[in-house]
Structures are given as structure tokens and as C-alpha cells.
Design an enzyme around this catalytic site. Sequence first.
Site, PDB file in Angstrom:
ATOM      1  N   SER A  99       3.142  -0.285   6.638  1.00 29.56           N
ATOM      2  CA  SER A  99       1.720  -0.963   5.303  1.00 29.56           C
ATOM      3  C   SER A  99       1.927  -1.024   4.210  1.00 29.56           C
ATOM      4  CB  SER A  99       0.884   0.732   5.434  1.00 29.56           C
ATOM      5  OG  SER A  99       2.452   1.560   4.699  1.00 29.56           O
ATOM      6  N   ASP A 127      -5.428   3.589  -2.800  1.00 32.39           N
ATOM      7  CA  ASP A 127      -5.660   4.677  -2.285  1.00 32.39           C
ATOM      8  C   ASP A 127      -4.819   5.978  -2.595  1.00 32.39           C
ATOM      9  OD1 ASP A 127      -3.658   3.991  -0.288  1.00 32.39           O
ATOM     10  OD2 ASP A 127      -5.214   3.633   1.179  1.00 32.39           O
ATOM     11  N   HIS A 157      -0.838   3.280  -1.742  1.00 36.93           N
ATOM     12  CA  HIS A 157      -0.673   1.559  -1.217  1.00 36.93           C
ATOM     13  C   HIS A 157      -0.992   1.617  -2.515  1.00 36.93           C
ATOM     14  CE1 HIS A 157      -1.345   3.089   2.619  1.00 36.93           C
ATOM     15  NE2 HIS A 157      -0.594   2.433   3.266  1.00 36.93           N
TER      16      HIS A 157
END
Length: 376
Positions: free
Chosen positions: A35, A336, A339
Site C-alpha cells: 500500500s 492517515d 501511510h
Amino acid sequence: MDYPLVHLSMFFLLISTGTMQAHSCFERVFSFGDSMMDTGNACLLAGGKYPTMSPPFGETYFHKPNGRWCDGRMVIDFIAQAYGLPPMPPSMGGNTTEYFQNGANFAVAAALALNNSFYKRVTGLDPPHPEDHSLGVQLQSFKNLLPIITKGSSVNGVMSSSLFVVGEIGGVDYVYSFLGNKSVFQILSLVPYIVAAIGSAVNDLANLGATTLIVPGMYAVGCAPATMIRFQSNNTEDFDIQTGCLKRLNQFAIYHNSMLMIELAKQRKLHPRANIIYADYYGAQSLLYLNKLDFPAPLYACCGVPGPYNVSTTMISCGTKGSETCPNPQNYISWDGGHLTEAANHAIANGILYGPFATPPLQSCSDQRSDHTYII
Ligand SMILES: *[C@@H]1O[C@H](CO)[C@@H](O)[C@H](O)[C@H]1NC(C)=O
Ligand SMILES: *[C@@H]1O[C@H](CO)[C@@H](O)[C@H](O)[C@H]1NC(C)=O
Ligand SMILES: *[C@@H]1O[C@H](CO)[C@@H](O)[C@H](O)[C@H]1NC(C)=O
Ligand SMILES: *[C@@H]1O[C@H](CO)[C@@H](O)[C@H](O)[C@H]1NC(C)=O
Ligand SMILES: *[C@@H]1O[C@H](CO)[C@@H](O)[C@H](O)[C@H]1NC(C)=O
């Protein structure tokens, strides 16, 4: 443990790389990862019903949610742009030779470095993604697409004129194991397998004709608000005195990175004609925690809920009802909780492209990357 890297900051406050030798640029970038790299694949797999499809994801650069776990661009987007290419398209977004003309990103959020069945076998934990999107699967999907990607040109020509970025990958394997309460000993035993999986991907790509590969190391996973809250402690000894990050998790990143560098040395011997570059994401990221001017609350998430580090649990709450977003994401490292912000990604990319965090250093394309000043 004291990190010598932190002291390097004194010497690298301002580095002008000057105008470098002319070198041919890359026509395409292909990348693999999780991610921290995904530019939309996991979202496409979910049919667009995905957490990153809510505002404020994407607000800074794309001005709309686009599948990235970020307010803007990822490190890989900045790398592509440095070579005159557009932000990285997700590999699952198209099927045609034209779609792949600038390369594509095969990274999938929550992807493991180890394959799902092996991860389950060695950890006893369920993989985060029931479908296997691990590094080996991403590489296989690249190989399957090669006839389309190279249509009308030679495979060797395409491979040698492309830049390959293998990772960051492995962070999910470690963090999920930590969250699954595996012992340090158990998690340490994963490192050789994870490093071997990355080495095997590098080996495959070099055998296919890749001549330039960037292999990023692990992020400073012990600095993420989501891990900070999960492993809260009242013992000051658990925290790095300079960065405030959790030492235990960062020591994993450092250990992984040292093993990865050994693996890359092995790969360079196997492929003397390939330029295999280690990208020290950890080093580049760590400097940001010392830059209190640009990042006054370095351990806080920009987007989250009120609470320590602006996160409530290890779950990402950004974009859900009740979450709040800071007005100045450019002053946050964490977007967040799990990340990084575009600002942090930009600084890391600059550290790799123009700064001291690529080994060997990346060579410049004189037309696009000349006379760049690297400032931390
Ligand atoms: C790619 O091609 C396959 C088979 O033709 C098709 O099922 C799929 O929807 C296509 N995917 C995209 C993203 O265009
Ligand atoms: C998974 O990884 C293990 C260890 O590298 C390997 O032995 C096994 O063949 C892999 N399985 C699949 C399905 O790829
Ligand atoms: C790990 O431990 C925490 C805290 O003791 C607990 O809440 C959580 O359910 C455990 N997770 C697993 C996967 O066992
Ligand atoms: C830290 O100390 C406070 C106050 O004594 C206590 O309430 C809290 O549970 C402690 N936290 C941890 C993680 O030990
Ligand atoms: C997040 O942290 C910053 C810095 O401590 C603070 O100013 C802000 O109000 C916090 N936001 C939320 C939603 O807690």
C-alpha cells in the site's frame, strides 16, 4: 540502539548535485509493492468500493480520491515524474500496449512479500488479503503481460530501457505479524524468507533483461501513528531519543535492510551488467522526524480522529464518518496513521533521486534532472 544515520543529518543539510553526466532516460517504469506503493490496484480489485475512494484521499495533487492511500503522490509517482513520465498507472487499469507505454505499477495494498500459503504456514496467521497478491504473484502478472507490453518491440529492448522498482514490500508481513502478537523471535525468523523473495524477484527481472533496478528497503515502521498507538508504552527506553519513534519496530526495519543489502550484493555478482540500486527509504524518512520546522508534529496523523497521535486504534479512520483532516498536510509526515503524506513521499523520493539515499547513486538524465538542489 543509536542510529548513526541520524547524525548524518548534520552533514546533509544542503547538497547540490550540480549538473551530472548525460545518461539516457527510461522510457517506462515498472514497480511492485504494497500500500505504500499501490496507485490504485487494490481499489480496482474491490470494484471501486474502497476506503481510499472517499475524500480527503487524493485532495492535495489529484484533487479527488484515486485509490492511493495518500493525499497526493506516492514515492513511485515522484520517481516516474523525475524521468518525465506521468504518475504511475495501476497495472490492473488497462489491457493494451498503449496503456503500458509508460510502464505500470503492479503494487497492491496489503500485499505480502511471502506468498499467502507460506505466510500462513510460517506465522499461523491468516494473510491480510484472502486473494494472493504477493510479490511473486505481481511479478507473474508482469510476465503474463509482457507480450502486450512489448508488442512491436524486442523484449530485451523494452527491459533495458525500463526502470524497475521492486518494493517497498515486506512491511505488511512484519506489521501483521506484530499485530498478531508474534514474538520478536518468530518475526525475526521471517526476515531471511522475505529478503529471499525480494532477491528472487530481482533475479527474475534481471534474467528477463532488466538493467536498472531500484530496490527500496523497509520504511521506519516504528514511527507510524498506527503502530505507536498499538504499542503504547510508559517506558521512555522504548522510544528513540531523537525521533520519538518505537525502537523495537524500527530495529526490525534496520535488520531487514541490512539483510537486504547483503542479498543485493549477491544479486550484483550474479548480474554484473545490471545496475542494482538500494534505496534507503528508512534513512530518508528518518531525517524528516528531525525537521521540526516543516513537520512540527511528526508523529501525528494529518487525517484521523482525536486522540494520541490523531489515531484511535490501528485501524485507518481517515475518510470515515467523524474523521478530521488537518488543513496543512504539507506539514505532516503521516497522512492517515498508516501511510505517508505526499510531502513525506516527495522528500523521500528526492532523497533517493538527488540525495545520499541511493546506493549506488542514480545517474541523471541531463535534460530532465540536471542541476537539482537537494534540501532536507
Ligand atoms: C482485460 O482483458 C480481459 C480479457 O479480454 C477482460 O476480461 C478484462 O476486463 C480486461 N481488463 C481491463 C482492465 O481492461
Ligand atoms: C510459496 O513460497 C514458498 C517459499 O518460497 C515456496 O516454496 C512455494 O512454492 C510458494 N508457493 C506458491 C503457491 O507460490
Ligand atoms: C493481540 O493482543 C492484543 C492485546 O493483548 C489483543 O487485543 C489482540 O486480540 C491480540 N491479537 C491476536 C491476533 O491474537
Ligand atoms: C501509562 O501510565 C498511565 C498512568 O499511570 C496508565 O493509566 C496507562 O495504562 C499506562 N500505559 C501503559 C501502556 O502502560
Ligand atoms: C492532530 O494533531 C495536531 C497536532 O497535535 C492537532 O493540532 C490536531 O488538532 C489533531 N487533530 C485531531 C483530529 O485530533
